[in-house]
Scaffold this motif. Structure first.
Motif, mmCIF file in Angstrom:
data_model
loop_
_atom_site.group_PDB
_atom_site.id
_atom_site.type_symbol
_atom_site.label_atom_id
_atom_site.label_comp_id
_atom_site.label_asym_id
_atom_site.label_seq_id
_atom_site.Cartn_x
_atom_site.Cartn_y
_atom_site.Cartn_z
ATOM 1 N N GLN A 142 -27.731 -19.553 54.827
ATOM 2 C CA GLN A 142 -27.897 -20.845 54.516
ATOM 3 C C GLN A 142 -27.374 -21.113 53.154
ATOM 4 O OE1 GLN A 142 -28.142 -23.298 57.045
ATOM 5 N NE2 GLN A 142 -27.678 -24.712 55.412
ATOM 6 N N ILE A 143 -27.791 -20.444 52.208
ATOM 7 C CA ILE A 143 -27.213 -20.450 50.735
ATOM 8 C C ILE A 143 -25.845 -20.061 50.644
ATOM 9 C CG2 ILE A 143 -27.554 -19.393 48.467
ATOM 10 C CD1 ILE A 143 -30.552 -18.976 48.978
ATOM 11 N N VAL A 144 -25.373 -19.104 51.409
ATOM 12 C CA VAL A 144 -23.813 -18.967 51.337
ATOM 13 C C VAL A 144 -23.171 -19.932 51.923
ATOM 14 C CG1 VAL A 144 -22.101 -17.630 52.376
ATOM 15 C CG2 VAL A 144 -24.307 -16.470 51.201
ATOM 16 N N ILE A 145 -23.669 -20.723 53.049
ATOM 17 C CA ILE A 145 -23.102 -21.688 53.683
ATOM 18 C C ILE A 145 -22.883 -22.976 52.800
ATOM 19 C CG2 ILE A 145 -23.074 -23.350 55.470
ATOM 20 C CD1 ILE A 145 -23.962 -20.991 57.300
ATOM 21 N N MET A 146 -24.095 -23.326 51.954
ATOM 22 C CA MET A 146 -23.926 -24.336 51.214
ATOM 23 C C MET A 146 -23.240 -24.230 50.039
ATOM 24 S SD MET A 146 -27.704 -26.007 49.251
ATOM 25 C CE MET A 146 -27.715 -24.461 48.046
ATOM 26 N N VAL A 147 -23.097 -23.066 49.434
ATOM 27 C CA VAL A 147 -22.114 -22.877 48.259
ATOM 28 C C VAL A 147 -20.701 -23.153 48.742
ATOM 29 C CG1 VAL A 147 -21.196 -21.126 46.779
ATOM 30 C CG2 VAL A 147 -23.718 -21.350 47.163
ATOM 31 N N ILE A 148 -20.187 -22.692 49.817
ATOM 32 C CA ILE A 148 -18.965 -22.794 50.430
ATOM 33 C C ILE A 148 -18.810 -24.090 50.643
ATOM 34 C CG2 ILE A 148 -17.185 -22.322 52.270
ATOM 35 C CD1 ILE A 148 -18.818 -19.577 52.290
ATOM 36 N N TYR A 149 -20.058 -24.742 51.309
ATOM 37 C CA TYR A 149 -19.757 -26.321 51.646
ATOM 38 C C TYR A 149 -19.629 -27.271 50.474
ATOM 39 C CZ TYR A 149 -21.749 -30.943 52.261
ATOM 40 O OH TYR A 149 -21.896 -32.482 52.199
ATOM 41 N N CYS A 150 -20.390 -26.954 49.291
ATOM 42 C CA CYS A 150 -20.169 -27.837 48.143
ATOM 43 C C CYS A 150 -18.662 -27.432 47.599
ATOM 44 C CB CYS A 150 -21.043 -27.188 47.028
ATOM 45 S SG CYS A 150 -22.940 -27.572 47.260
ATOM 46 N N LEU A 151 -18.027 -26.357 47.696
ATOM 47 C CA LEU A 151 -16.826 -26.377 47.096
ATOM 48 C C LEU A 151 -15.635 -27.300 48.220
ATOM 49 C CD1 LEU A 151 -16.522 -22.436 46.496
ATOM 50 C CD2 LEU A 151 -16.747 -24.115 44.914
ATOM 51 N N ILE A 152 -15.990 -27.154 49.524
ATOM 52 C CA ILE A 152 -14.988 -27.701 50.358
ATOM 53 C C ILE A 152 -15.474 -29.308 50.148
ATOM 54 C CG2 ILE A 152 -14.693 -28.455 52.629
ATOM 55 C CD1 ILE A 152 -14.846 -25.425 53.346
ATOM 56 N N GLY A 153 -16.529 -29.602 49.918
ATOM 57 C CA GLY A 153 -16.927 -31.054 49.831
ATOM 58 C C GLY A 153 -16.498 -31.847 48.562
ATOM 59 N N GLY A 154 -16.284 -30.902 47.795
ATOM 60 C CA GLY A 154 -15.667 -31.594 46.565
ATOM 61 C C GLY A 154 -14.272 -31.876 46.408
ATOM 62 N N VAL A 155 -13.529 -30.818 46.913
ATOM 63 C CA VAL A 155 -12.186 -30.889 47.212
ATOM 64 C C VAL A 155 -11.963 -31.998 48.220
ATOM 65 C CG1 VAL A 155 -10.097 -29.538 47.747
ATOM 66 C CG2 VAL A 155 -11.660 -28.605 46.447
ATOM 67 N N PHE A 156 -12.545 -32.191 49.197
ATOM 68 C CA PHE A 156 -12.488 -33.259 50.276
ATOM 69 C C PHE A 156 -12.654 -34.349 49.776
ATOM 70 C CE2 PHE A 156 -14.348 -36.009 53.533
ATOM 71 C CZ PHE A 156 -13.473 -36.114 54.326
ATOM 72 N N THR A 157 -13.566 -34.619 48.924
ATOM 73 C CA THR A 157 -13.855 -36.058 48.117
ATOM 74 C C THR A 157 -12.719 -36.295 47.248
ATOM 75 O OG1 THR A 157 -16.247 -35.540 48.349
ATOM 76 C CG2 THR A 157 -15.472 -37.435 46.574
ATOM 77 N N TYR A 158 -12.490 -35.443 46.592
ATOM 78 C CA TYR A 158 -11.119 -35.625 45.710
ATOM 79 C C TYR A 158 -9.833 -35.970 46.332
ATOM 80 C CZ TYR A 158 -7.278 -34.367 42.380
ATOM 81 O OH TYR A 158 -6.401 -34.586 41.695
ATOM 82 N N LYS A 159 -9.657 -35.385 47.402
ATOM 83 C CA LYS A 159 -8.513 -35.367 48.114
ATOM 84 C C LYS A 159 -8.593 -37.068 48.879
ATOM 85 C CE LYS A 159 -5.707 -32.153 47.661
ATOM 86 N NZ LYS A 159 -4.352 -32.237 47.154
#
Length: 239
Positions: A148-165
């Motif tokens: 869950q920690i690994v998924i959360m870290v990857i999710y934060c990266l994807i979420g940041g890029v998604f929000t920016y886009k």
């Protein structure tokens, strides 16, 4: 950024699928433990006193975690599906709600891991044999927490890029709309006449049908009405 919004959404959906697998694994493990410990907790060759002690320890340390784990997996799957819908609908504010589920799962696992490690020696006063499922609970909780920690870290990266886009796309859309409005206002024609009545229409029609291509003298409203009636009478009596 070089990646497109569609590629970011695809990565987010793949991550959601991995989180669904995580939720199904959680539900599967704790569901399996619920079935096994409900019907096969005590072997037939185990003495009755040790069986009672084993049931007591299981109820005190693991039974509640089993029920929470089953619900945890189901809620995790629902949150992942909600996350996919937010990605498709391009709602960044809704995608970040997934963090609530992630923090809750990590907190639950850490709480029960520490509780099991602390309370392992709390039942030395009773006669019971340490079962293999105790280590399974600990190892499974550690694995699920790490995943869950690994998924959360990857999710934060994807979420940041998604929000920016998404914000970039919306800004470009607003600029395009404002530019179109300015363009339409620069090429606008003359405003329509507010006091456009029947007499004015007769005057304009007469100007258009004038063979000399000159505008007739604008008469008063009374004379214009008389001219209209005379012209009508002339056309009606002509051969």
């Amino acid at each position: 950024m070089a990646c497109s919004l569609r590629a970011v959404i695809t990565c987010g959906i793949i991550l959601a699928v991995l989180d669904v697998i995580h939720g199904l694994a959680t539900t599967g493990f704790y569901g399996y433990r619920f079935i096994v410990e409900s019907f096969y907790l005590c072997p037939l060759d185990l003495p009755i006193d040790k069986c009672h002690n084993k049931n007591y320890v299981y109820e005190q340390m693991f039974e509640t975690r089993v029920y929470i784990g089953i619900g945890e997996g189901i809620v995790g799957v629902l949150f992942s599906l909600f996350y996919v819908m937010a990605l498709v609908k391009r709602k960044p504010s809704l995608t970040w709600l997934w963090l609530l589920k992630s923090f809750a799962i990590i907190a639950i696992n850490i709480f029960y891991l520490s509780s099991w490690l602390i309370r392992q020696e709390s039942y030395d006063y009773i006669k019971w044999e340490k079962a293999e499922y105790e280590d399974e609970f600990v190892f499974t909780a550690q694995a699920l927490t790490l995943a869950q920690i690994v998924i959360m870290v990857i999710y934060c990266l994807i979420g940041g890029v998604f929000t920016y886009k998404v914000c970039e796309e919306r800004t470009a859309s607003r600029r395009s709309l404002n530019h179109k409005r300015k363009w339409d206002s620069n090429n606008a024609t003359a405003p329509p006449l507010d006091n456009y009545d029947e007499e004015e229409a007769l005057y304009l029609n007469k100007a258009l049908t004038n063979s000399e291509k000159t505008l007739p003298v604008r008469a008063s409203r009374n004379s214009l009405s008389e001219l209209s009636r005379a012209d009508t009478f002339k056309h009606s009596t002509g051969v």
